[in-house]
Write a protein that holds these residues in place. Structure first.
Motif, PDB file in Angstrom:
ATOM      1  N   THR A  97     -47.968  54.149   6.010  1.00  0.00           N
ATOM      2  CA  THR A  97     -48.897  53.680   4.991  1.00  0.00           C
ATOM      3  C   THR A  97     -50.341  53.881   5.437  1.00  0.00           C
ATOM      4  O   THR A  97     -51.186  54.359   4.671  1.00  0.00           O
ATOM      5  N   GLY A  98     -50.643  53.538   6.685  1.00  0.00           N
ATOM      6  CA  GLY A  98     -52.000  53.700   7.191  1.00  0.00           C
ATOM      7  C   GLY A  98     -52.452  55.144   7.180  1.00  0.00           C
ATOM      8  O   GLY A  98     -53.577  55.449   6.768  1.00  0.00           O
ATOM      9  N   LEU A  99     -51.587  56.038   7.613  1.00  0.00           N
ATOM     10  CA  LEU A  99     -51.939  57.457   7.638  1.00  0.00           C
ATOM     11  C   LEU A  99     -52.097  58.003   6.233  1.00  0.00           C
ATOM     12  O   LEU A  99     -53.003  58.803   5.959  1.00  0.00           O
ATOM     13  N   GLU A 100     -51.221  57.572   5.321  1.00  0.00           N
ATOM     14  CA  GLU A 100     -51.304  58.070   3.958  1.00  0.00           C
ATOM     15  C   GLU A 100     -52.561  57.575   3.251  1.00  0.00           C
ATOM     16  O   GLU A 100     -53.154  58.284   2.420  1.00  0.00           O
ATOM     17  N   LEU A 101     -53.014  56.381   3.579  1.00  0.00           N
ATOM     18  CA  LEU A 101     -54.225  55.842   2.960  1.00  0.00           C
ATOM     19  C   LEU A 101     -55.495  56.502   3.489  1.00  0.00           C
ATOM     20  O   LEU A 101     -56.576  56.301   2.941  1.00  0.00           O
ATOM     21  N   GLY A 102     -55.356  57.286   4.560  1.00  0.00           N
ATOM     22  CA  GLY A 102     -56.518  58.045   5.033  1.00  0.00           C
ATOM     23  C   GLY A 102     -56.842  57.933   6.497  1.00  0.00           C
ATOM     24  O   GLY A 102     -57.769  58.583   6.971  1.00  0.00           O
ATOM     25  N   ALA A 103     -56.098  57.113   7.262  1.00  0.00           N
ATOM     26  CA  ALA A 103     -56.356  57.040   8.701  1.00  0.00           C
ATOM     27  C   ALA A 103     -55.993  58.352   9.378  1.00  0.00           C
ATOM     28  O   ALA A 103     -55.079  59.052   8.954  1.00  0.00           O
ATOM     29  N   ASP A 104     -56.719  58.686  10.435  1.00  0.00           N
ATOM     30  CA  ASP A 104     -56.458  59.911  11.188  1.00  0.00           C
ATOM     31  C   ASP A 104     -55.500  59.674  12.348  1.00  0.00           C
ATOM     32  O   ASP A 104     -54.883  60.614  12.843  1.00  0.00           O
ATOM     33  N   ASP A 105     -55.401  58.437  12.798  1.00  0.00           N
ATOM     34  CA  ASP A 105     -54.526  58.116  13.928  1.00  0.00           C
ATOM     35  C   ASP A 105     -54.174  56.636  13.850  1.00  0.00           C
ATOM     36  O   ASP A 105     -54.808  55.857  13.122  1.00  0.00           O
ATOM     37  N   TYR A 106     -53.143  56.248  14.603  1.00  0.00           N
ATOM     38  CA  TYR A 106     -52.643  54.869  14.559  1.00  0.00           C
ATOM     39  C   TYR A 106     -52.214  54.490  15.970  1.00  0.00           C
ATOM     40  O   TYR A 106     -51.368  55.150  16.564  1.00  0.00           O
ATOM     41  N   ILE A 107     -52.813  53.432  16.501  1.00  0.00           N
ATOM     42  CA  ILE A 107     -52.495  52.952  17.846  1.00  0.00           C
ATOM     43  C   ILE A 107     -52.000  51.519  17.731  1.00  0.00           C
ATOM     44  O   ILE A 107     -52.617  50.694  17.049  1.00  0.00           O
ATOM     45  N   THR A 108     -50.877  51.225  18.366  1.00  0.00           N
ATOM     46  CA  THR A 108     -50.332  49.872  18.299  1.00  0.00           C
ATOM     47  C   THR A 108     -50.765  49.051  19.511  1.00  0.00           C
ATOM     48  O   THR A 108     -50.950  49.572  20.608  1.00  0.00           O
ATOM     49  N   LYS A 109     -50.938  47.756  19.285  1.00  0.00           N
ATOM     50  CA  LYS A 109     -51.234  46.806  20.354  1.00  0.00           C
ATOM     51  C   LYS A 109     -49.923  46.324  20.964  1.00  0.00           C
ATOM     52  O   LYS A 109     -48.928  46.201  20.251  1.00  0.00           O
ATOM     53  N   PRO A 110     -49.908  46.039  22.260  1.00  0.00           N
ATOM     54  CA  PRO A 110     -50.989  46.217  23.232  1.00  0.00           C
ATOM     55  C   PRO A 110     -51.201  47.696  23.557  1.00  0.00           C
ATOM     56  O   PRO A 110     -50.288  48.501  23.410  1.00  0.00           O
ATOM     57  N   PHE A 111     -52.392  48.041  24.006  1.00  0.00           N
ATOM     58  CA  PHE A 111     -52.729  49.430  24.264  1.00  0.00           C
ATOM     59  C   PHE A 111     -53.461  49.537  25.593  1.00  0.00           C
ATOM     60  O   PHE A 111     -53.974  48.555  26.134  1.00  0.00           O
TER      61      PHE A 111
END
Length: 240
Positions: A97-111
């Motif tokens: 969903t995040g990528l489709e809405l326009g995000a270029d990347d997605y990082i999950t916590k903890p990181f």
């Protein structure tokens, strides 16, 4: 001598309601040579955007005053900044969903802060690499794509908005018409992670772009699927 260099450094905007996360990210990014501006609420963040132009936005989804996904959607349409979601939501569907809405990347916590810095650098490199032709407009079969305005204009003059993700995908196709692009090549150019999550997000993104191009889903005129190999954009493209 260091002040002029700092002023030219890319600006990274951070939005997270956890102060320790903001400090952690800002410290890592500034140590790597970036400038940062940190915010804890969407209202503060949007006020900040009126007086600055960030190169990359790091956005949490769990925010106290607004849904982070709604903000990502707006940022993708209203700014030229790259967007990285940094969130504790680890489900594949959240990533898609995040990528489709326009995000270029997605990082999950903890990181690991070092990973965030690396992904910021990769996005900035990709942005420079895919700048492509200096022109911001391209035409094909009566259609016009304006990548500055994020608008796709049909032959009859009707305009449709392009999200950042849709625009990046369309530009990738128009820069390499009549050439097969594998999913691996597309992932390398567009980012957003690898694996099934990226594949599903890409399928949805292509489907929405086809709708805006008024494609027949059973026999698309422009974006052809080569099963097991990738996609190819059919047509002559004029950059002007």
């Amino acid at each position: 001598m260091s002040a002029p260099a700092a002023s030219c450094a890319p600006l990274i905007a951070l939005l997270d309601d956890e102060p320790e996360i903001r400090v952690l990210l800002a410290s890592a990014l500034e140590e790597a040579g970036f400038r940062t501006a940190a915010f804890g609420r969407v209202a503060e963040f949007e006020t900040g955007l009126r007086r600055m132009t960030p190169d990359v936005c790091l956005v949490d989804l769990g925010l106290p005053d607004q849904d982070g996904l709604a903000l990502v959607w707006r940022l993708a349409r209203e700014t030229g900044a790259a967007i990285i979601i940094v969130s504790g939501r680890a489900r594949v569907q959240d990533r898609i969903t995040g990528l489709e809405l326009g995000a270029d990347d997605y990082i999950t916590k903890p990181f690991d802060p070092a990973e965030v810095v690396t992904r910021v650098r990769v996005l900035l490199r990709r942005g420079r690499a895919r700048a492509g032709p200096p022109q911001a407009r391209a035409g094909f079969a009566g259609w016009r794509a304006d990548f500055d305005r994020h608008v796709l204009t049909a032959p009859d003059g009707e305009e449709a908005p392009l999200s950042r993700a849709e625009g990046a995908l369309l530009r990738l196709f128009l820069e390499q018409p009549n050439r097969l692009l594998s999913r691996e090549q597309m992932q390398d150019r567009l980012g957003g992670g690898a694996g099934s999550g990226f594949d599903r997000a890409m399928d949805v993104r292509i489907s929405r772009l086809r709708v805006k191009l008024r494609e027949d889903p059973r026999n698309p005129a422009f974006i052809k699927t080569i099963y097991g190999a990738g996609y190819i954009f059919i047509g002559d493209v004029d950059w002007s």
